[in-house]
Design an enzyme around this catalytic site. Structure first.
Site, PDB file in Angstrom:
ATOM      1  N   SER A   1     -20.414   1.522  63.550  1.00 10.01           N
ATOM      2  CA  SER A   1     -19.975   1.511  62.161  1.00 10.01           C
ATOM      3  C   SER A   1     -20.126   2.901  61.533  1.00 10.01           C
ATOM      4  O   SER A   1     -19.612   3.880  62.070  1.00 10.01           O
ATOM      5  CB  SER A   1     -20.746   0.432  61.399  1.00 10.01           C
ATOM      6  OG  SER A   1     -20.208   0.199  60.128  1.00 10.01           O
TER       7      SER A   1
ATOM      8  N   ASP B   1     -13.356  -8.193  64.512  1.00  5.91           N
ATOM      9  CA  ASP B   1     -14.023  -7.297  63.561  1.00  5.91           C
ATOM     10  C   ASP B   1     -13.270  -7.287  62.236  1.00  5.91           C
ATOM     11  O   ASP B   1     -12.128  -6.843  62.153  1.00  5.91           O
ATOM     12  CB  ASP B   1     -14.101  -5.883  64.138  1.00  5.91           C
ATOM     13  CG  ASP B   1     -15.054  -4.979  63.379  1.00  5.91           C
ATOM     14  OD1 ASP B   1     -15.122  -5.090  62.137  1.00  5.91           O
ATOM     15  OD2 ASP B   1     -15.735  -4.154  64.015  1.00  5.91           O
TER      16      ASP B   1
ATOM     17  N   HIS C   1     -18.203  -7.496  63.593  1.00  9.41           N
ATOM     18  CA  HIS C   1     -18.652  -6.134  63.342  1.00  9.41           C
ATOM     19  C   HIS C   1     -20.150  -6.043  63.600  1.00  9.41           C
ATOM     20  O   HIS C   1     -20.957  -6.529  62.794  1.00  9.41           O
ATOM     21  CB  HIS C   1     -18.332  -5.770  61.894  1.00  9.41           C
ATOM     22  CG  HIS C   1     -18.517  -4.324  61.566  1.00  9.41           C
ATOM     23  ND1 HIS C   1     -17.689  -3.348  62.048  1.00  9.41           N
ATOM     24  CD2 HIS C   1     -19.447  -3.681  60.809  1.00  9.41           C
ATOM     25  CE1 HIS C   1     -18.071  -2.179  61.587  1.00  9.41           C
ATOM     26  NE2 HIS C   1     -19.145  -2.347  60.841  1.00  9.41           N
TER      27      HIS C   1
END
Length: 343
Positions: free
Chosen positions: A48, A134, A168
């Site tokens: 991320s 995601d 995610h």
């Protein structure tokens, strides 16, 4: 990771909070220990915002890195010093990303002597992952990252894993939430050892099988000594402490050790997650078996200036316009940590 975690923490109860108590050897307030680091065997990874920072560090110091592993990361200079672009094109709408413009920005940064010669990226390797489910960073964004790197890194030195039905998160083979879950601590068990996969790709035919990590080898240290001009950590949205995993052989002998820098995602730093990410990244098991010192620098939330309410690494410019270069205070701080690790 790009939204508030409070409701998710409450919903999941206190089970993860108890994991903060995993034994960590504290050298808080002290400097990093030094080792015999092979500076030609250093790599980076992240998830991320940490993947974005890993890309920035990789491009900034490409001449001294062997490669990068990333999960859900945008390409270099994607946000272009614009938080709105960060939260739209660089996460949800890959059609807004113009890769040739990012190549041009890279050339400009090199011309300004703020990053290494991007031609050095040709000796690097790239391992990239994006989950099919995601909802925070679309798979198309990671495809743009691969396109960005395609100018510099040959196809045989790049690999992409994009066939897992994962949300995610950092991806694990043994720990975390269900693979399709979105929430704290953003580690999902997808029966894939992402740490092992990326390390084996970055160091091909060099690594022995992973072994059990030694809990006493995970050390907590003060990050303050490493900021440029000793600026306060809070002024660059970094936490008071960081972690380093120091394999037994690196501490007890004159072994030559590799180094790996891991960048956590938003809401995964020490103030939110304690040492959960450092303990459960999966990197330490491979590090112990292969004499790899793993550095876990820590960002922190900031509600004032700089404004960083989710504890993300700076990948849109909250510390200044040079956030993606060697002049960036976070990148400079971490470079100083690496230097210190080598004594």
């Amino acid at each position: 990771m790009y939204h508030s975690l409070q409701e998710q923490v409450i919903a999941m109860g206190y089970s993860y909070v108890l994991l903060f108590l995993f034994a960590t050897t504290s050298i808080c307030g002290q400097s990093l220990p030094s080792f015999n680091i092979d500076l030609n065997a250093v790599s980076v990874s992240g998830v991320s915002s940490g993947a974005a920072m890993a890309v920035q560090y990789h491009v900034s110091y490409s001449s001294s890195l062997v490669g990068i592993g990333l999960i859900a990361g945008p390409p270099y200079w994607c946000a272009s010093n614009d938080v709105e672009m960060a939260l739209t094109g660089c996460t949800k709408d890959a059609g807004l990303i113009e890769v040739p413009a990012l190549w041009a920005a890279t050339d400009l940064a090199y011309a300004a002597s703020s990053i290494d010669n991007p031609s050095s990226l040709s000796k690097s390797r790239l391992w990239a992952f994006s989950g099919l489910l995601d909802t925070e960073v679309d798979q198309g964004v990671v495809n743009k990252t691969i396109e960005y790197y395609s100018k510099f890194i040959s196809e045989e030195n790049r690999t992409f894993v994009g066939n897992y039905s994962s949300e995610h998160a950092w991806i694990s083979a043994t720990y975390g939430n269900a693979c399709d879950f979105l929430g704290f601590p953003f580690i999902n068990n997808c029966h894939l050892d992402a740490a092992g996969a990326l390390l084996n790709f970055l160091y091909p035919n060099e690594l022995s099988p992973a072994v059990k990590m030694n809990a006493s080898n995970l050390l907590e240290f003060s990050q303050q000594s490493y900021t440029p001009l000793q600026v306060p950590l809070a002024s660059i949205s970094m936490a008071a402490s960081g972690y380093v995993y120091a394999p037994t052989a690196c501490q007890t002998s004159n072994a030559v050790c590799k180094a790996h820098i891991f960048f956590h995602g938003c809401g995964q730093g020490i103030d939110d997650a304690g040492n959960i990410v450092a303990v459960h990244s999966g990197l330490n098991e491979w590090a112990e078996a292969n004499n790899i010192v793993v550095l876990y620098p820590q960002a922190a939330r900031s509600q004032a200036v700089p404004y960083n309410p989710e504890g993300c690494w700076d990948w849109w410019g909250y510390t200044g316009a040079d956030y993606a270069t060697q002049l960036a205070p976070q990148i400079d701080t971490i470079s100083n940590m690496l230097i210190a690790l080598n004594g």
